[in-house]
Design a protein around this motif. Structure first.
Motif, PDB file in Angstrom:
ATOM      1  N   GLY A  16       0.790  -1.231   0.000  1.00  0.00           N
ATOM      2  CA  GLY A  16       0.000   0.000   0.000  1.00  0.00           C
ATOM      3  C   GLY A  16       0.816   1.271   0.000  1.00  0.00           C
ATOM      4  O   GLY A  16       0.252   2.371   0.089  1.00  0.00           O
ATOM      5  N   GLY A  61     -12.237   4.747   1.533  1.00  0.00           N
ATOM      6  CA  GLY A  61     -11.088   3.906   1.841  1.00  0.00           C
ATOM      7  C   GLY A  61     -11.169   3.286   3.220  1.00  0.00           C
ATOM      8  O   GLY A  61     -10.839   2.106   3.411  1.00  0.00           O
ATOM      9  N   GLY A 115      -0.072   3.787  -2.769  1.00  0.00           N
ATOM     10  CA  GLY A 115      -1.305   4.498  -2.452  1.00  0.00           C
ATOM     11  C   GLY A 115      -1.100   5.537  -1.371  1.00  0.00           C
ATOM     12  O   GLY A 115      -1.633   6.656  -1.451  1.00  0.00           O
ATOM     13  N   GLN A 116      -0.312   5.208  -0.336  1.00  0.00           N
ATOM     14  CA  GLN A 116      -0.031   6.176   0.719  1.00  0.00           C
ATOM     15  C   GLN A 116       0.658   7.411   0.157  1.00  0.00           C
ATOM     16  O   GLN A 116       0.339   8.557   0.537  1.00  0.00           O
ATOM     17  N   ALA A 152      -6.560   6.654  -2.819  1.00  0.00           N
ATOM     18  CA  ALA A 152      -5.671   7.275  -3.804  1.00  0.00           C
ATOM     19  C   ALA A 152      -6.316   7.312  -5.185  1.00  0.00           C
ATOM     20  O   ALA A 152      -6.227   8.332  -5.898  1.00  0.00           O
ATOM     21  N   ALA A 153      -6.969   6.224  -5.567  1.00  0.00           N
ATOM     22  CA  ALA A 153      -7.627   6.185  -6.877  1.00  0.00           C
ATOM     23  C   ALA A 153      -8.738   7.229  -6.966  1.00  0.00           C
ATOM     24  O   ALA A 153      -8.887   7.921  -7.985  1.00  0.00           O
ATOM     25  N   THR A 200      -5.286   2.446  -1.064  1.00  0.00           N
ATOM     26  CA  THR A 200      -5.206   2.448  -2.524  1.00  0.00           C
ATOM     27  C   THR A 200      -6.520   2.910  -3.137  1.00  0.00           C
ATOM     28  O   THR A 200      -6.539   3.641  -4.138  1.00  0.00           O
TER      29      THR A 200
END
Length: 596
Positions: free
Chosen positions: A398, A429, A401-402, A461-462, A458
């Protein structure tokens, strides 16, 4: 030499001596008209190197802190109790130093600096401090007191299955003081960074971790793990002390202009609320982990903590650039130059993602060796190393994403306007993390919690990337993708609520953050991501051959670096060149800044 004030604060930059200059001329001239960009770039490059070195030193001291905790108290009941109390400084650091107060205060100080440069009567910077600091300090004191009084209830809520709740309560009461100290330290950091002073804020984690380490070794025999909590209280005070001299010099260097006190626009409650709520939602992933892990055998919370601290190092290093460039993006938006802001954000994404992918590949490939080198001594056993290394590998999935969340969230708030979309993305999330963690923790234990964390961040983030997407005309684009399958259930409710909020925001609010070219960003990310996957497999194979953890780690690192470099050249150099250009762009964008 004084400069004629421009008509609006949006045209302002800061010269090397702190004097306001129009942005159009600031790129190439000092206030006296002399072209000194080369000398300034060298000065800023040196200051940035010093700041990065101090940040790295703070991260390394954090590792020493965790090593001392593992050596003195192992991974058991005592450390689990302390780590529940550790939730307070973790939340306080996120809310008051990193993602919260700084995001709200830096634009406010930037506006005050712009008004000061216009020559308004009084000193807007001092007026801002006088109008905000006392109120915030009272709020920090109130929250600290509330935590101290309600510590038993807080511990019960955070970890209902904890074997030693009384020990956790004592530690929580000691760490509660950090709400006040972190709040004041975060305020000082925001003020200094807005003035382009980055050196003093970079020292705070060195001072903080030094206080904790000293507390454990000086008081450990008599107080047990409570010594670490006492070190948190001392370390918070040291964070303030490290910045006060620079801040006092800064405020004293600008005597007020006669004409009375200037009126300061109050901070937007909506902005502060949206920033703090997002930061709380992001940090709530830790609460979910510890809540679910408290029902597992003793040591589960400790294994998660040690693995998470190591996994965060690549992310922290990759986000150093964004800490420095956040004022740059805010200034570009204040100048109305969206394209310059977009270019800066995309370059930050390119460099940060490449750095974190290399770090993640190294961590996954060499996880057993890293944990053995760092922690396997004293009360930390070989079995603890095996479990923690497995958790570390899952956590590392991850890290991309972080890092994306860390870069993108600054773009949403860099204009100093409230926006609620990031909160919706973060809630989605967190809901994902909760659903996966609660459904799999009984079967997979701590690995399930680490996987839930990686998937949840993640997803966030998306969604943040989607929120910053722009159409061919440069306008923010609203994209709704409905989940497959039947409607209904908690996940469907969360999705529909978030979608409705997005549509209302799109109709009634200004564009969110900095619109970026999402397809370009994702395309640019594909090649280093593929190279990182191959490098991870090669590094894991190479590091497992030697018997010594040190040798294995060295071989694994060299293998990961070599494979990443070779594949990077084979897949093309355009992305690598763009990323390297980002490093040089820092000095060009910040040539008016100065470290103190």
């Amino acid at each position: 030499m004084p400069v004629t004030p421009p008509q609006t604060p949006r045209a302002l930059g800061l010269g090397t001596d702190g004097t306001a200059v129009p942005a159009a001329r600031a790129a190439t001239q000092d206030v006296d008209g002399t072209d000194s960009s080369g000398a300034t770039r060298k000065f800023i490059a040196k200051a940035t190197l010093i700041t990065a070195s101090l940040s790295l030193a703070g991260a390394l001291l954090g590792l020493v802190r965790d090593q001392a905790l593992a050596q003195l108290f192992g991974a058991g009941i005592e450390t689990d109790a302390f780590l529940v109390a550790w939730t307070v400084p973790e939340f306080a650091a996120t809310l008051l130093i990193e993602d919260g107060l700084a995001i709200a205060m830096i634009p406010a100080f930037s506006l005050a600096l712009a008004r000061r440069a216009q020559g308004v009567s009084g000193d807007p910077v001092r007026s801002l401090v006088a109008s905000t600091l006392p109120r915030l300090a009272l709020g920090f004191i109130a929250v600290s007191t509330l935590i101290i009084v309600g510590a038993p209830y807080l511990v019960e809520a955070l970890a209902p299955g904890l074997p030693e709740p009384d020990l956790a309560v004592d530690c929580t009461r000691l760490t509660a003081t950090c709400v006040l100290t972190f709040g004041l330290a975060g305020y000082c950091s925001a003020a200094l960074r807005a003035h382009r002073r980055f050196l003093a804020p970079a020292t705070i984690y060195v001072a903080y971790n030094a206080g904790i380490i000293a507390g454990m070794f000086l008081l450990g025999e008599r107080w047990g793990v409570r010594s670490a909590a006492a070190g948190v209280a001392v370390g918070g005070c040291l964070m303030i002390v490290a910045q006060l001299p620079s801040l006092r010099r800064l405020l004293k260097s600008r005597p007020s202009v006669s004409g009375g006190e200037v009126e300061v626009r109050p901070l937007s409650l909506a902005l502060i609320s949206s920033v703090l709520i997002f930061a709380m939602c992001r940090q709530s992933q830790v609460l979910i982990e510890r809540f679910l892990a408290s029902t597992l055998p003793a040591g589960a919370i400790s294994h998660l903590n040690y693995a998470q601290k190591v996994a965060q190092i690549p992310m922290t290093l990759s986000l150093m650039l964004c800490t420095v460039t956040f004022p740059v993006v805010a200034q570009a938006l204040a100048d109305g130059d969206t394209e310059r802001a977009r270019d800066r954000v995309e370059r930050d994404l390119a460099l940060a993602c490449r750095l974190v992918l290399f770090g993640a590949a190294t961590v996954i490939a060499c996880a057993p060796q890293i944990i053995a080198i760092l922690f396997q001594r004293g009360a930390f056993t070989a079995q603890d190393t095996v479990v923690t290394a497995d958790v570390l590998r899952v956590y590392a999935l991850g890290l991309l994403g972080q890092t994306l969340v860390g870069v993108l969230i600054r773009t949403y708030f860099s204009a100093g306007r409230p926006t609620w979309y990031p909160i919706g993305a973060m809630i989605a999330g967190v809901a994902t993390t909760t659903w996966i963690g609660a459904g799999t923790v009984d079967s997979w234990g701590v690995l399930a919690l680490a996987a839930a964390n990686a998937v949840g961040i993640t997803v966030t983030a998306a969604l943040l990337l989607v929120g910053l997407a722009r159409d061919s005309n440069g306008r923010a684009r609203l994209t709704i993708v409905r989940p497959a399958g039947k409607s209904g259930g908690p996940s469907s409710f969360v999705f529909s609520t978030w979608t409705a909020a997005r549509r209302r925001a799109a109709r009634h609010s200004e564009p969110r953050g900095v619109p970026i070219r999402t397809r370009h960003v994702l395309s640019d990310l594909g090649r280093p991501l593929g190279a990182a996957v191959v490098a991870t497999a090669a590094g894991a194979f190479a590091s497992s051959a030697p018997g010594s953890p040190v040798v294995g780690f060295a071989v694994g690192c060299v293998t990961v670096a070599a494979v990443s470099l070779l594949l990077g050249q084979a897949l093309g150099t355009q992305s690598r060149t763009s990323a390297l250009h980002s490093v040089g762009a820092v000095t060009r964008r910040l040539r008016h800044g100065r470290s103190s």
